[in-house]
Design an enzyme around this catalytic site. Structure first.
Site, PDB file in Angstrom:
ATOM      1  N   HIS A  19       5.228  19.930 -11.771  1.00 19.34           N
ATOM      2  CA  HIS A  19       4.429  19.486 -10.762  1.00 19.34           C
ATOM      3  C   HIS A  19       2.848  19.348 -11.336  1.00 19.34           C
ATOM      4  CE1 HIS A  19       3.904  20.000  -6.077  1.00 19.34           C
ATOM      5  NE2 HIS A  19       2.981  18.876  -6.445  1.00 19.34           N
ATOM      6  N   ILE A  61       7.198   4.237   9.341  1.00 18.79           N
ATOM      7  CA  ILE A  61       8.400   4.262   8.234  1.00 18.79           C
ATOM      8  C   ILE A  61       9.205   2.949   8.091  1.00 18.79           C
ATOM      9  CG2 ILE A  61      10.551   5.313   7.855  1.00 18.79           C
ATOM     10  CD1 ILE A  61       9.364   8.162   9.099  1.00 18.79           C
ATOM     11  N   LYS A  69      10.269  19.380  -7.704  1.00 20.56           N
ATOM     12  CA  LYS A  69       9.000  19.756  -8.791  1.00 20.56           C
ATOM     13  C   LYS A  69       9.161  21.252  -9.108  1.00 20.56           C
ATOM     14  CE  LYS A  69       6.408  15.999  -6.762  1.00 20.56           C
ATOM     15  NZ  LYS A  69       6.698  16.034  -5.289  1.00 20.56           N
ATOM     16  N   ASP A  75      10.871  12.288  -2.132  1.00 22.65           N
ATOM     17  CA  ASP A  75      10.008  12.891  -3.078  1.00 22.65           C
ATOM     18  C   ASP A  75       9.650  14.368  -2.417  1.00 22.65           C
ATOM     19  OD1 ASP A  75       8.201  12.813  -5.607  1.00 22.65           O
ATOM     20  OD2 ASP A  75       7.103  13.742  -3.994  1.00 22.65           O
ATOM     21  N   TYR A 113       6.312  22.446  -1.242  1.00 21.92           N
ATOM     22  CA  TYR A 113       6.244  21.877   0.066  1.00 21.92           C
ATOM     23  C   TYR A 113       6.714  22.818   1.235  1.00 21.92           C
ATOM     24  CZ  TYR A 113       4.953  17.749  -2.838  1.00 21.92           C
ATOM     25  OH  TYR A 113       4.415  16.753  -3.403  1.00 21.92           O
TER      26      TYR A 113
HETATM   27  N1  LIG Z   1       2.732  15.260  -7.460  1.00 23.52           N
HETATM   28  C1  LIG Z   1       1.377  15.531  -6.849  1.00 23.52           C
HETATM   29  O1  LIG Z   1       1.087  16.563  -7.260  1.00 23.52           O
HETATM   30  C2  LIG Z   1       1.583  14.917  -5.288  1.00 23.52           C
HETATM   31  C3  LIG Z   1       0.404  15.019  -4.559  1.00 23.52           C
HETATM   32  C4  LIG Z   1       0.355  14.472  -3.308  1.00 23.52           C
HETATM   33  C5  LIG Z   1       1.386  13.774  -2.689  1.00 23.52           C
HETATM   34  N2  LIG Z   1       2.443  13.817  -3.683  1.00 23.52           N
HETATM   35  C6  LIG Z   1       3.710  13.047  -2.942  1.00 23.52           C
HETATM   36  O2  LIG Z   1       3.344  11.631  -2.595  1.00 23.52           O
HETATM   37  C7  LIG Z   1       3.799  11.546  -1.233  1.00 23.52           C
HETATM   38  C8  LIG Z   1       2.655  10.521  -0.650  1.00 23.52           C
HETATM   39  O3  LIG Z   1       1.297  10.951  -0.737  1.00 23.52           O
HETATM   40  P1  LIG Z   1       0.354  11.559   0.292  1.00 23.52           P
HETATM   41  O4  LIG Z   1       0.912  12.524   0.861  1.00 23.52           O
HETATM   42  O5  LIG Z   1      -0.838  11.780  -0.510  1.00 23.52           O
HETATM   43  O6  LIG Z   1       0.100  10.297   1.398  1.00 23.52           O
HETATM   44  P2  LIG Z   1       0.269   8.684   1.512  1.00 23.52           P
HETATM   45  O7  LIG Z   1       1.314   8.246   1.028  1.00 23.52           O
HETATM   46  O8  LIG Z   1      -1.142   8.171   0.617  1.00 23.52           O
HETATM   47  O9  LIG Z   1      -0.122   8.427   3.075  1.00 23.52           O
HETATM   48  C9  LIG Z   1      -1.411   8.928   3.372  1.00 23.52           C
HETATM   49  C10 LIG Z   1      -1.192   8.717   4.956  1.00 23.52           C
HETATM   50  O10 LIG Z   1      -1.021   7.365   5.237  1.00 23.52           O
HETATM   51  C11 LIG Z   1      -0.433   7.326   6.508  1.00 23.52           C
HETATM   52  N3  LIG Z   1       0.290   5.850   6.507  1.00 23.52           N
HETATM   53  C12 LIG Z   1       1.705   5.932   6.311  1.00 23.52           C
HETATM   54  N4  LIG Z   1       2.132   4.539   6.324  1.00 23.52           N
HETATM   55  C13 LIG Z   1       1.016   3.999   6.948  1.00 23.52           C
HETATM   56  C14 LIG Z   1       0.993   2.662   7.475  1.00 23.52           C
HETATM   57  N5  LIG Z   1       1.854   1.810   7.344  1.00 23.52           N
HETATM   58  N6  LIG Z   1      -0.276   2.112   8.207  1.00 23.52           N
HETATM   59  C15 LIG Z   1      -1.305   3.155   8.244  1.00 23.52           C
HETATM   60  N7  LIG Z   1      -1.191   4.376   7.702  1.00 23.52           N
HETATM   61  C16 LIG Z   1       0.120   4.694   7.158  1.00 23.52           C
HETATM   62  C17 LIG Z   1       0.526   8.477   6.980  1.00 23.52           C
HETATM   63  O11 LIG Z   1      -0.075   8.969   8.179  1.00 23.52           O
HETATM   64  P3  LIG Z   1       1.279   8.818   9.276  1.00 23.52           P
HETATM   65  O12 LIG Z   1       2.284  10.102   8.905  1.00 23.52           O
HETATM   66  O13 LIG Z   1       0.325   9.237  10.443  1.00 23.52           O
HETATM   67  O14 LIG Z   1       1.883   7.681   9.329  1.00 23.52           O
HETATM   68  C18 LIG Z   1      -0.143   9.405   5.773  1.00 23.52           C
HETATM   69  O15 LIG Z   1      -0.769  10.539   6.363  1.00 23.52           O
HETATM   70  C19 LIG Z   1       3.638  12.901  -0.717  1.00 23.52           C
HETATM   71  O16 LIG Z   1       4.422  13.121   0.504  1.00 23.52           O
HETATM   72  C20 LIG Z   1       4.293  13.784  -1.855  1.00 23.52           C
HETATM   73  O17 LIG Z   1       5.736  13.718  -1.891  1.00 23.52           O
HETATM   74  C21 LIG Z   1       2.618  14.453  -4.781  1.00 23.52           C
END
Ligand SMILES: NC(=O)c1ccc[n+]([C@@H]2O[C@H](COP(=O)([O-])OP(=O)(O)OC[C@H]3O[C@@H](n4cnc5c(N)ncnc54)[C@H](OP(=O)(O)O)[C@@H]3O)[C@@H](O)[C@H]2O)c1
Length: 282
Positions: A89, A249, A56, A22, A27
């Site tokens: 988006h 990951i 997006k 995604d 980004y």
């Molecule tokens: N459409 C939209 O408006 C929108 C908005 C926000 C996000 N998104 C998409 O959604 C994706 C994910 O959402 P998000 O960026 O908000 O983050 P998320 O998936 O909620 O992750 C939050 C944090 O969790 C940590 N993490 C990952 N795996 C873990 C594990 N096994 N144990 C503990 N911590 C862990 C990561 O840190 P580390 O890197 O240190 O592991 C990351 O910074 C984004 O990359 C983007 O592609 C879309």
């Protein structure tokens, strides 16, 4: 994030087994992500058709005549012939121009007025032109989805609605609506968001430290992150997981190795408090 990280971590993710990637114009990493995908295709690790890549449409490109050029710009950066999914988006339009978030001299965001149905027709044309396999939306509420679904002469309905979704904001009403219309709900910030100061109030509760999630993690001998991801799969939600750590990951793919009981899912449902991490001013 540093560009090199987007390149290396996308490669790591593909090596680990991730296939759903995604990203977005916003980004500013589509060159690196595209390079990672193409290098894994060249290495023979995957074929193009094994990868499901989402891009997006950013809010400054909402005017119908800007939609296709924006996707073409993403494809050029990616060096790919098509994306698997192209989504709007945000349902909010911004003034076109060079700035991603245009502001006036007083720092006020400059919005634009674009007819959502005309924008959607431009999205449909991108699919017809073969530039994207599917089209969808993100951050839409029910009323906004209905504007598209009820559009006279609708050719393709949105295949998905990508929204913030986690145990503190489980979106159960929107999920029921999407399911009733055969629209896939895709969860972002499923792990409680990256807590970037720009978007997230630093005093907000840390999802992965929630005592109920931690107790379930202990019970299943998995991490709290895996409980939060598995919760979504069992509700019929497609879930995204962001990590820049090789260990995490790999760990996140264990989501397919265990199951929550229906009682566990009910317990997690009980954590909902309509709490949104994303405080984007749009
Ligand atoms: N459409 C939209 O408006 C929108 C908005 C926000 C996000 N998104 C998409 O959604 C994706 C994910 O959402 P998000 O960026 O908000 O983050 P998320 O998936 O909620 O992750 C939050 C944090 O969790 C940590 N993490 C990952 N795996 C873990 C594990 N096994 N144990 C503990 N911590 C862990 C990561 O840190 P580390 O890197 O240190 O592991 C990351 O910074 C984004 O990359 C983007 O592609 C879309």
């Amino acid at each position: 994030v540093p560009k090199s990280e987007a390149l290396e971590d996308t490669k790591l993710a593909i090596d680990a087994g991730f296939r759903h990637i995604d990203s977005a114009y916003l980004y500013k990493n589509e060159e690196e992500v595209g390079l990672a995908i193409r290098s894994k295709i060249a290495d023979g690790v995957v074929k193009r058709q094994d990868i499901f890549y989402t891009s997006k449409l950013w809010s400054t490109f909402h005017r119908p005549e800007l939609v296709r050029p924006s996707l073409e710009e993403s494809l050029k950066k990616l060096q790919l012939d098509y994306v698997d999914l192209y989504i709007i988006h945000y349902p909010v339009s911004l003034k076109p121009g060079g700035e991603l978030i245009p502001k006036d001299d007083h720092g006020k965001v400059l919005f634009d007025t674009v007819d959502l149905c005309a924008m959607w027709e431009a999205m449909e044309k991108c699919k017809d032109a073969g530039l994207t396999k599917s089209i969808g939306v993100s951050n839409f509420n029910r009323r906004q989805l209905e504007m598209i679904l009820n559009k006279p002469g609708l050719k393709y309905k949105p295949v998905c609605n990508q929204v913030e979704c986690h145990p503190y904001l489980n979106q159960s009403k929107l999920l029921d609506f999407c399911k009733s219309k055969d629209i896939v709900l895709v969860a972002f910030s499923a792990l409680g968001a990256q807590r970037d100061k720009i978007w997230v109030d630093q005093s907000s509760p840390v999802l992965l430290e929630d005592p109920v999630i931690c107790a379930l993690a202990k019970k299943h001998e998995r991490s709290p992150a895996l409980i939060a991801l598995r919760y979504q799969l069992q509700r019929g939600v497609v879930v995204l997981a962001k990590s820049f750590s090789e260990k995490r990951i790999k760990e996140n793919l264990q989501v397919f190795e265990f199951q929550l009981t229906s009682e566990d899912v009910k317990t997690l449902d009980g954590l909902n408090r309509n709490f949104r991490y994303d405080a984007t001013p749009l």
